[in-house]
Scaffold this active site. Structure first.
Site, PDB file in Angstrom:
ATOM      1  N   GLY A 387     -11.919  -0.466 -24.969  1.00  0.00           N
ATOM      2  CA  GLY A 387     -13.029  -0.085 -24.106  1.00  0.00           C
ATOM      3  C   GLY A 387     -14.080  -1.176 -23.983  1.00  0.00           C
ATOM      4  O   GLY A 387     -13.940  -2.263 -24.532  1.00  0.00           O
ATOM      5  N   ASP A 425     -22.895   0.093 -15.636  1.00  0.00           N
ATOM      6  CA  ASP A 425     -22.351   0.188 -16.990  1.00  0.00           C
ATOM      7  C   ASP A 425     -23.400   0.107 -18.087  1.00  0.00           C
ATOM      8  O   ASP A 425     -23.179   0.602 -19.192  1.00  0.00           O
ATOM      9  CB  ASP A 425     -21.309  -0.923 -17.222  1.00  0.00           C
ATOM     10  CG  ASP A 425     -19.979  -0.617 -16.546  1.00  0.00           C
ATOM     11  OD1 ASP A 425     -19.886   0.416 -15.861  1.00  0.00           O
ATOM     12  OD2 ASP A 425     -19.034  -1.418 -16.708  1.00  0.00           O
ATOM     13  N   HIS A 557       2.519  16.768   7.655  1.00  0.00           N
ATOM     14  CA  HIS A 557       3.807  16.884   6.949  1.00  0.00           C
ATOM     15  C   HIS A 557       4.773  15.827   7.495  1.00  0.00           C
ATOM     16  O   HIS A 557       4.848  15.636   8.703  1.00  0.00           O
ATOM     17  CB  HIS A 557       4.401  18.278   7.173  1.00  0.00           C
ATOM     18  CG  HIS A 557       5.784  18.434   6.609  1.00  0.00           C
ATOM     19  ND1 HIS A 557       6.016  18.604   5.257  1.00  0.00           N
ATOM     20  CD2 HIS A 557       6.998  18.413   7.209  1.00  0.00           C
ATOM     21  CE1 HIS A 557       7.331  18.704   5.065  1.00  0.00           C
ATOM     22  NE2 HIS A 557       7.949  18.587   6.231  1.00  0.00           N
TER      23      HIS A 557
END
Length: 582
Positions: A387, A425, A557
């Site tokens: 991390g 951050d 689709h």
């Protein structure tokens, strides 16, 4: 005879370019090879050189104008020579740029109106806002603040774009695209594509070169965006002094009304004997590794660890992931984590969970990883991937309130010191580039206009770009059960026509809702295009659309995203393409 200055066609796809800045004004002398102006395209920024010496006798297109390629934008000629007749009137010279029109702030509510602040007169090194850090939070904050009329500076100690662009998101996705291509080669025979030889070789120097080329394109793009918004860029380490000014490289002082501290993050470390070995690489190091290791141990089974582990496994390395927790990517839904683990192990990755490393021994040509209560793991290299932690170098002489090594901010992104904002951050709220984009935007608006816009990150999606991908937003099933009476709908990709046609039916879409109102509390996806489909789920949650409303929509689709529709229908027991539940 006057020489035309034209908008160049720099690449097959380029159709137009925006003039960022003229470095000369009409009447100035120009030398061949001298930089005349700066241009930004949709891919990058570039500088246009003078082809001949002479004088800039006419500017036809001014700063901020977007011009089609090959169109004449000015003329170079002899001193006093007139430009050809019939051209557009001269634009304002470079020394007197036209003022930019500030964009309106996006309203949080219908009743809220915010207007750009008046642009006060500032000295050369005086700014309305100084942004420290040119990563996702920083450069977005700088641009937004400039759009609102401020005089803005950015201080960046390394490369514009931050970790995500230079050493994280973008480089790892470049590697993983190669992994995807390799998987396609390996399954080609099954799809009726017969290759002369199924053997392939990965040219790591070329892989690194391509990665660097992509990064350079994007960093140039960020630079171009900042310049186009008249943001001044300073290269160096920025630190805040006791007077709340920003000092660059310990020398140059930038005086400012407000500071946006967006220092980002740096690679985390761990106290394991032997971790300092040169054979133990960080995620920064491994992205420039030009020799493919025969074996690689990944220390930490988080997002970065499994992504890079899979990339190197596809390139040909034997990969072992060691994780202390009881599962890989422990922050995601447990079922999603287990499905991803099975898929990676099926491809050849060895995964050791609930495993603690006691020591790393460097034996010169290999590493011996000593595990507590388990057999040693031996590998040529190791990747430390436990991390990232906030980079607080820019805090300088300030005494900011902290929470477990992270800068504490309020709902406006403001720190404990008025006028200092800390998006991205450094505050540790959500260490994701796209979350940093939004936090930077909010910090900029509040810095320029006063605190009026609150941070809302509850519906921030996240993704893991492994094969299969993982996407998630909102609460996990375990978290939702603790707070609500829930319903869960699920649709496996094995029943999805697009997935079947593509040859990979791994995974599912899971939708978690509040049983009382049908509110979507969380969505978790494992499978193809999960990182794309999760954005639709995030939008549904942000707009508070219920599952009852979702099933009134129509999905194309065949598409992968039909699985999200079917999972929503399954919540209500109305999925057409699932067997009837007994």
């Amino acid at each position: 005879m006057a020489t035309e200055i034209i908008m160049p066609k720099a690449g097959i796809d380029m159709t137009e370019g925006q003039i960022i800045k003229w470095n000369k004004k009409e009447g100035d002398k120009v030398e061949a090879g001298e930089i005349l102006l700066e241009i930004m395209t949709d891919k990058t920024s570039m500088e246009l050189e003078a082809e001949e010496s002479g004088y800039l006798i006419k500017i036809l297109k001014g700063e901020g104008e977007t011009v089609p390629v090959t169109q004449v934008i000015g003329y170079i000629g002899a001193e006093g020579e007139a430009a050809p007749a019939g051209d557009a009137p001269s634009a304002a010279p470079a020394s007197e740029p036209a003022p930019q029109k500030a964009e309106p702030v996006q309203k949080e509510t219908k009743s809220e109106e915010v207007k750009p602040a008046a642009k006060a007169e500032k000295g050369e090194d005086e700014f309305d806002v100084v942004v420290i850090g040119g990563g996702p939070a920083g450069y977005v904050a700088a641009i937004r603040a400039a759009q609102l009329g401020g005089k803005i500076a950015v201080v960046e100690k390394s490369e514009l774009g931050g970790t995500c662009l230079n050493r994280g998101c973008i480089p790892t996705k470049t590697f993983l695209k190669n992994a995807e291509i390799i998987e396609g080669i390996e399954m080609s025979a099954k799809r009726g594509i017969i290759l002369e030889s199924e053997k392939f070789k990965v040219d790591m120097p070329k892989v690194i070169s391509l990665k660097n080329e992509i990064v350079k394109t994007l960093t140039n793009g960020v630079q171009g965006l900042l310049k186009s918004n008249s943001v001044k860029i300073f290269k160096g380490v920025g630190k805040i002094n006791k007077d709340k000014d920003v000092v660059v490289n310990g020398e140059k002082v930038l005086r400012t009304d407000k500071i946006i501290l967006a220092g980002g993050s740096k690679v985390g470390s761990v106290n394991i004997p032997g971790i300092e070995s040169k054979r133990v690489l960080t995620s920064d190091d491994i992205l420039d590794l030009k020799e493919l290791p025969k074996s690689l141990v990944v220390i930490g089974g988080g997002v970065v660890g499994v992504e890079l582990g899979q990339a190197y496994m596809s390139f040909g390395s034997e990969v072992t992931v060691i994780e202390m927790m009881d599962r890989i990517v422990p922050g995601v839904d447990r079922e999603a984590s287990e499905t991803l683990r099975k898929a990676l192990e099926k491809k050849g990755m060895k995964i050791l969970t609930s495993s603690k490393i006691n020591e790393i021994i460097d034996q010169g040509d290999k590493l011996v990883i000593k595990l507590e209560g388990k057999e040693d793991v031996i590998a040529e290299k190791a990747l430390l991937s436990i991390g990232r932690v906030p980079d607080l170098e820019a805090v300088g002489e300030l005494d900011l309130e902290m929470e477990r090594g992270k800068i504490k901010v309020d709902k406006f992104m403001e720190t404990s010191i008025k006028g200092i904002y800390a998006p991205g951050d450094v505050n540790g709220i959500k260490m994701l580039a796209h979350a940093a984009f939004r936090m930077g935007e909010i910090a900029a608006e509040n810095a320029i206009l006063g605190n009026h816009r609150e941070t809302k990150l509850e519906t921030t999606p996240s993704a893991i770009y492994t094969i299969p991908e993982v996407g998630m937003v909102g609460l996990t099933e375990e978290q939702a059960k603790e707070k609500y009476d829930i319903s869960v709908g699920k649709f496996a990709f094995v029943g999805n026509g697009r997935a079947l046609a593509s040859g990979d039916t791994t995974g599912f879409v899971k939708v978690i809702t509040d049983k009382k109102y049908g509110e979507i509390l969380g969505v978790h996806i494992v499978g193809q295009s999960a990182a794309e489909i999760i954005n639709e789920a995030s939008s549904l949650m942000a707009m508070e659309i219920t599952v009852d409303e979702v099933i009134k929509t129509i999905h194309g689709h065949p598409t992968f995203s039909e699985a999200l529709f079917e999972a929503c229908a399954d919540v209500l027991g109305e999925a057409i393409h699932l067997p009837k539940k007994k």
